[in-house]
Enzyme design. Structure first.
Site, short mmCIF file in Angstrom:
data_model
loop_
_atom_site.label_atom_id
_atom_site.label_comp_id
_atom_site.label_asym_id
_atom_site.label_seq_id
_atom_site.Cartn_x
_atom_site.Cartn_y
_atom_site.Cartn_z
N HIS A 173 -7.78 -5.14 -1.47
CA HIS A 173 -6.61 -4.36 -1.08
C HIS A 173 -5.79 -5.16 -0.07
CE1 HIS A 173 -4.26 -0.69 -0.62
NE2 HIS A 173 -4.26 -0.91 0.69
N SER B 215 0.84 -1.20 0.00
CA SER B 215 0.00 0.00 0.00
C SER B 215 0.88 1.26 0.00
CB SER B 215 -0.96 -0.05 1.20
OG SER B 215 -2.00 0.89 1.04
N ASP C 6 -9.51 -3.65 -6.25
CA ASP C 6 -9.03 -2.99 -5.04
C ASP C 6 -9.86 -1.73 -4.79
OD1 ASP C 6 -7.62 -1.56 -3.09
OD2 ASP C 6 -5.65 -2.04 -3.92
#
Length: 355
Positions: A311, A159, A285
């Site tokens: 995600h 991320s 995502d």
């Protein structure tokens, strides 16, 4: 089209190919009992058991007088070291960190999870936090770890940490060759599009989750440094755009949120990366819709965009599921990248210089 120029060897006419438009076919399939990007994101994060990992913590004094806490897994001498940069408000306790470090330990390898400023359970000292374009922080940490690694050095980022890692790889270009391979998972490659996605509808649940921990940290920072930013504006922030405009952008040298989201986005540097790198993003995502995923990158970058995964999810198996697919994919890429890696521009130059 990728617009970056090919790397050129100064001493020869050898060129390194600059761009590829190939995207790897998906290697991940979501289990039938876990449909949709939201469930594929939330269930791995909160409902699947995380493996136990025996971490050893070191505190490093940073060049600016602050500190960084690094959690280590100690493997066998001479084996590879895997460094993981966590996501927004993540840590070594995050589900993806525990899963990867457990897999690293099972191989007898070493691992390290550096904590971004303020994420190790103790407020940091300096008038700053961390951000998606924090390439300088990544550079300092990786170079310090390189001096300690006895074998290969691999880097992974998840991320926000994945975006920061890609920024470092692209900005450093051949200087990033101190690492043997890299993987970025669910990186917000286009921060503006990702920010928009997190600012409406059901996605606001993620925004509220982040702000729930970010705001108390900022209030504590104001006690350390009165007047550092506007308290009322912070408390009134209801999305990441407003938060970044008040805190993240001005604290880290950006004009405002728009400037930060544009300049820190990793999509701009994918064509400049020279280290073998995997970019793994699910098209469903919630943090970055698949239609905004870049279609091209440098010859060194493998783009892998499965239809599902959420995600940083990628759960597999029967209920309640397992977290082992992502670690296997990351470590498998490292294995493949270093067993088949072509020489980079600097290595070609060195070979040419010696006949």
């Amino acid at each position: 089209m990728c617009r970056s120029r090919p790397a050129r060897c100064r001493r020869t006419s050898i060129r390194v190919p600059a761009c590829t438009d190939s995207i790897l076919p998906t290697l991940y399939t979501a289990p039938l009992w876990l449909p949709g990007g939201h469930l594929q994101t939330m269930v791995p994060a909160v409902a699947i058991a995380r493996p136990a990992v025996a971490f050893r913590r070191e505190r490093w004094e940073a060049p600016d007088g602050d500190f960084v806490d690094v959690d280590f897994v100690d493997g066998e001498p001479g084996q590879p070291l895997v460094v993981l940069f966590h996501g927004l408000e993540g840590s070594s306790a995050s589900h993806y960190a525990r899963a990867l470090m457990a897999a690293v330990a099972a191989r007898g390898w070493s691992g390290a999870v550096p904590h971004f400023r303020g994420c190790s359970g103790e407020p940091n000292r300096a008038p700053r936090f961390y951000h998606s374009g924090d390439a300088n922080e990544v550079d300092w940490i990786v170079r310090r770890l390189r001096t300690r690694a006895q074998g290969r050095l691999y880097t992974a980022g998840v991320s926000l940490g994945g975006n920061a890692l890609l920024r470092w790889l692209g900005e450093s270009q051949s200087r990033a060759g101190i690492v043997d391979a890299a993987v970025a998972v669910s990186a917000p490659l286009d921060l503006a599009r990702g920010g928009e996605a997190l600012s409406s509808g059901v996605n606001m649940v993620y925004t509220r989750m982040f702000l729930k921990t970010l705001k108390p940290k900022c209030l504590a920072k104001l006690e350390q440094f009165p007047g550092l930013f506007e308290r009322d504006a912070l408390m009134n922030a209801r999305d990441l755009y407003a938060f970044d405009n008040v805190v993240t952008a001005p604290l880290h040298g950006y004009r405002d949120t728009i400037d930060y989201w544009n300049r820190a986005s990793a999509k701009h540097v994918l064509g400049d990366i020279t280290v073998p790198t995997l970019v793994l993003n699910a098209r469903n995502d919630p943090f970055l819709p698949g239609r905004y995923l870049p279609a091209s990158a440098s010859h060194a970058v493998t783009l892998e965009y499965p239809e599902h995964g959420g995600h940083v999810g990628f759960a597999v198996g029967n209920p309640p599921g397992r977290l082992d697919w992502l670690p296997r994919r990351i470590l498998g890429f490292f294995d493949a990248a270093t067993s088949t890696r072509a020489p980079d521009a600097d290595e070609l130059c060195e070979a040419a210089a010696h006949g």
